[in-house]
Scaffold this active site. Sequence first.
Site, PDB file in Angstrom:
ATOM      1  N   GLY A 207       0.840  -1.194   0.000  1.00 31.28           N
ATOM      2  CA  GLY A 207       0.000   0.000   0.000  1.00 31.28           C
ATOM      3  C   GLY A 207       0.871   1.239   0.000  1.00 31.28           C
ATOM      4  O   GLY A 207       2.033   1.219  -0.411  1.00 31.28           O
ATOM      5  N   ILE A 208       0.289   2.323   0.467  1.00 29.55           N
ATOM      6  CA  ILE A 208       1.058   3.551   0.628  1.00 29.55           C
ATOM      7  C   ILE A 208       1.149   3.854   2.112  1.00 29.55           C
ATOM      8  O   ILE A 208       0.299   3.451   2.898  1.00 29.55           O
ATOM      9  CB  ILE A 208       0.416   4.724  -0.134  1.00 29.55           C
ATOM     10  N   GLY A 209       2.210   4.519   2.502  1.00 25.55           N
ATOM     11  CA  GLY A 209       2.385   4.823   3.907  1.00 25.55           C
ATOM     12  C   GLY A 209       3.811   4.596   4.350  1.00 25.55           C
ATOM     13  O   GLY A 209       4.690   4.220   3.565  1.00 25.55           O
ATOM     14  N   ILE A 211       5.254   2.367   6.483  1.00 30.17           N
ATOM     15  CA  ILE A 211       5.843   1.023   6.509  1.00 30.17           C
ATOM     16  C   ILE A 211       6.232   0.568   5.106  1.00 30.17           C
ATOM     17  O   ILE A 211       7.376   0.104   4.900  1.00 30.17           O
ATOM     18  CB  ILE A 211       4.906   0.021   7.207  1.00 30.17           C
ATOM     19  N   GLU A 230      -1.956  -3.083  -6.224  1.00 31.76           N
ATOM     20  CA  GLU A 230      -3.212  -2.349  -6.334  1.00 31.76           C
ATOM     21  C   GLU A 230      -2.929  -0.846  -6.374  1.00 31.76           C
ATOM     22  O   GLU A 230      -3.626  -0.096  -7.033  1.00 31.76           O
ATOM     23  CB  GLU A 230      -4.081  -2.706  -5.124  1.00 31.76           C
ATOM     24  N   ILE A 305      -5.795  -3.335  11.613  1.00 31.61           N
ATOM     25  CA  ILE A 305      -6.154  -2.523  12.768  1.00 31.61           C
ATOM     26  C   ILE A 305      -5.879  -3.289  14.049  1.00 31.61           C
ATOM     27  O   ILE A 305      -5.330  -2.760  15.003  1.00 31.61           O
ATOM     28  CB  ILE A 305      -7.625  -2.084  12.674  1.00 31.61           C
ATOM     29  N   GLY A 328      -8.209  -4.613  -1.357  1.00 28.03           N
ATOM     30  CA  GLY A 328      -7.579  -5.727  -2.064  1.00 28.03           C
ATOM     31  C   GLY A 328      -6.799  -6.665  -1.175  1.00 28.03           C
ATOM     32  O   GLY A 328      -6.061  -7.516  -1.677  1.00 28.03           O
ATOM     33  N   LYS A 353      -1.082   4.576  18.453  1.00 28.14           N
ATOM     34  CA  LYS A 353      -0.354   5.791  18.851  1.00 28.14           C
ATOM     35  C   LYS A 353      -0.681   6.186  20.290  1.00 28.14           C
ATOM     36  O   LYS A 353       0.088   6.884  20.938  1.00 28.14           O
ATOM     37  CB  LYS A 353      -0.680   6.934  17.890  1.00 28.14           C
TER      38      LYS A 353
END
Length: 422
Positions: A207-209, A211, A230, A305, A328, A353
């Site tokens: 994904g994006i982010g 990590i 994806e 999560i 996905g 957090k």
Amino acid sequence: MKNITAIEAAKLIQSGDRIYLHSVACTPNHLIDAIVNRAEELRDVEFCHIHTLGTAPYANPALSKSFKVNSFFIGGNVRHTIKAGNGTYTPVFLSELPFLFSSKLVPLDVVLLQVSPPDEKGNCTLGPSVVAEPTAISAAKLVIAQVNQYLPRTFGESQIHISQLDYCVPYDTPILTEYNGVIDEVENQIGQYIAEMIEDGSTLQMGIGSIPDAVLQKLKNHKQLGLHTEMFADGVIDLIETGAMDCSLQKATNHKAISTFCVGSERIYQYINNNSFFEFKQCSVTNDAFLIRQNPKMIAINSAIEIDLTGQICADSIGYNLYSGVGGQVDFMRGATMSKGGKAIIAMSSTTKKGANKIVPFLQEGAGVVTSRAHAQYIVTEYGVADLRGKSIDQRVQALANIAHPNFREEIVREYYNKTRN
């Protein structure tokens, strides 16, 4: 095809219409704003979409008589309205989203797009976001496109001839960005663990982010990496420019990097512009587990999560509160599992957090299981890697407790057995 203004386009919308919005960086906010300005004249107009960028003014609970949201993947700009009860969430594997439209399970009245200007043959492109748009265009009664010179021209299934557009609204504006780029110590450690699991010749989905970025930064000395994903962001550029990622082993996708969308900084949009190394496909292609499994050493990196001690993965809700979507994750987890030498990875920090535990004895009441315990393979936190393949429930409990935050390890094991053995 006829050129009109956004105000004129908004007048074509009727009460009761269902509108599908072009997704992510291609969100047609100029058209959306014009429609929202007609709120007093409209009733029960439904906006459906995956993640979009922008403020989503139609999601204002004060406009609930005029507009409602039907989200296939909940972003932060509509989360509040769904919680308020004037929006809803339709769970769907991203690979199956186009089928909802083609089968008329979710019939569409209008599609709102952003496209690049037509070339000499009249071909526009859908820019950095294809997702389910080609199918939606075919299924909808009315197609309206904002024509924006800032939208990069892309290859793959992104081409759309201007004759497929009922109305065009010329309006040039820089497309929205979404990129953080800040990696903390926890994310850096998780990235290190995952990078050590990736061999030369692997094909990546992430994904994006922070990590994913942490992983990508540590792969610059790898060879013959591929990209079948994806979504992607800026982090892949350095791998391509250093020669670590060339997609040379991706025979099923003709040695191309494929994705259904990308989002990031202005750098990534400039990089993909007229760059035939990237092909953007519908999610029914990119997320097809049969195609994914053909990639060598497929590495799927996704997030969660919370995860319970048996390996059930919650990724779309926080207890009763809907938070994101199925997306996905299952498509790629399954495809990677079936790939020769593949690895399906769930990566997350051990705590939130605010310091709450994310590896738990039992999922919160109301939490949704996106990925089953049978799909789970590798779970990675800053405390290590738990390989769940072939492990019994008791073995999983111990393996996952070992990578939980030390402050919670004994407590979660004790609670689990107190409730399951008594």
